[in-house]
Design an enzyme around this catalytic site. Structure first.
Site, short mmCIF file in Angstrom:
data_model
loop_
_atom_site.label_atom_id
_atom_site.label_comp_id
_atom_site.label_asym_id
_atom_site.label_seq_id
_atom_site.Cartn_x
_atom_site.Cartn_y
_atom_site.Cartn_z
CE1 TYR A 64 -3.05 -3.00 0.23
CE2 TYR A 64 -3.35 -2.61 2.57
CZ TYR A 64 -3.63 -3.34 1.44
OH TYR A 64 -4.48 -4.41 1.51
N PRO A 215 -15.93 -5.21 2.96
CG PRO A 215 -16.23 -4.68 5.22
CD PRO A 215 -15.17 -4.76 4.15
#
Length: 347
Positions: A64, A215
């Site tokens: 990242y 999610p």
């Protein structure tokens, strides 16, 4: 009836003794992939607010940035009680930048495992990583060799628990035979359900915890997604087929059914989507990402949303996987270990 004021519980993750907050925070978007990085001061405030609110499980990766996310998280947790914070980081996706060209490659050799861990520890400014994942499976290196090296990190005290991300059932079994795997990280949400066929049952058979990333469907399941508001540097513009053209229109129609249920429950869309994940079992920990304190508070409030078995079934049926249009992602050239529902319409 609006959700009650929530308390974020601590839960066992896997069967090796690790405890984490039942909802974590995916930190990727604070520095990478979703447009411009969040100003450091704002990001640190978000992390501190999360800890004060009971969210103590933070997910990052060497990939990242690359590297900038771990550096940021290290600054954010400096001075906090390390024993109350659980850091999950990942190795195995090497990033090479040459001018405007970015090349990703999967690395799982024992040498790379040790090198990557040392570098992550330094960037994070910590003596150990609570949960260390293999980010993607290296098909050119036997997983037994990779996990063997990860086991050496545990024995050296540099890592407490081991995990895999985006692994097949076969790879999970082979890895677990070398050293107990505490958690498998995978994409699981209302609109990504292919993991339910084989991956989830395998984890549960072996006593492995399940960490659900994205999610909220990369923001789509919040009910506030607007493609036209994405900045050019947001990776979803080119790598999220479900958020493109006719695919997006089809998926928005499906989302309308979920919107109606959220209205009945007196909660927001993101809270209902997170509640669905959190009701899948005590062994499931979602790690929604955000850059805003208000969104973090809203996500935490999902614990106040109670769903009966009938409501869970209704919610699942409202978003049938067979009707979702588009692949879940085009992951910048890195192959996934399991296959998503084929797209109805090409991006």
């Amino acid at each position: 009836m609006a959700p009650t004021k929530p308390v974020v519980p601590m839960v066992k993750l896997g069967s090796q003794g690790m405890e984490v907050s039942q909802q974590g925070l995916g930190c990727m978007g604070l520095t990478a992939f979703y447009g411009n990085p969040t100003p450091e001061e704002e990001g640190i405030k978000l992390i501190h607010h999360a800890v004060a609110s009971g969210v103590t499980f933070f997910d990052t990766s060497e990939a990242y940035g690359p590297h900038t996310n771990e550096i940021f998280l290290g600054k954010a947790i400096k001075g906090l009680d390390r024993s109350q914070i659980q850091i999950a980081s990942k190795f195995g996706v090497s990033v090479e930048k040459k001018g405007a060209v970015v090349k990703y490659s999967v690395q799982g050799t024992p040498e790379y495992v040790h090198k990557a861990c040392e570098a992550s520890l330094k960037r994070l400014g910590v003596d150990y990583i609570d949960l260390y994942y293999q980010h993607r499976i290296d098909v050119n290196t036997p997983i037994e060799d990779t996990v063997g090296a990860m086991k050496e990190l545990v024995e050296a005290g540099k890592v407490k628990y081991l995990g895999l991300s985006e692994a097949s059932a076969s790879d999970i079994r082979r890895a677990h035979a070398v050293h107990p795997i505490t958690a498998v990280q995978l994409e699981w949400s209302l609109w990504v359900r292919d993991v339910e066929d084989e991956i989830i049952p395998t984890c549960r058979e072996l006593g492995i915890g399940i960490v659900s990333y994205c999610p909220l469907g990369r923001g789509f399941l919040c009910g506030t997604f607007k493609r036209e508001e994405l900045v050019e540097t947001d990776f979803r513009i080119k790598n999220a087929p479900r958020l493109v053209g006719e695919n997006l229109k089809i998926n928005e129609k499906l989302l309308e059914r979920v919107t109606q249920m959220a209205e009945r429950k007196g909660c927001t869309m993101n809270q209902l989507a997170l509640a669905w994940v959190q009701h899948q079992g005590a062994d499931v920990v979602p790690i929604p990402g955000t850059t805003k304190i208000a969104n973090l508070d809203s996500n935490i409030a999902s614990f106040g949303v109670q769903l009966s078995s009938e409501e869970l079934e209704e919610l699942s049926n409202a978003f049938p996987p067979s009707q979702v249009a588009g692949l879940r992602t085009l992951h910048i050239g890195i192959t996934y270990q399991y296959v998503s529902t084929p797209p109805k319409i090409k991006a």
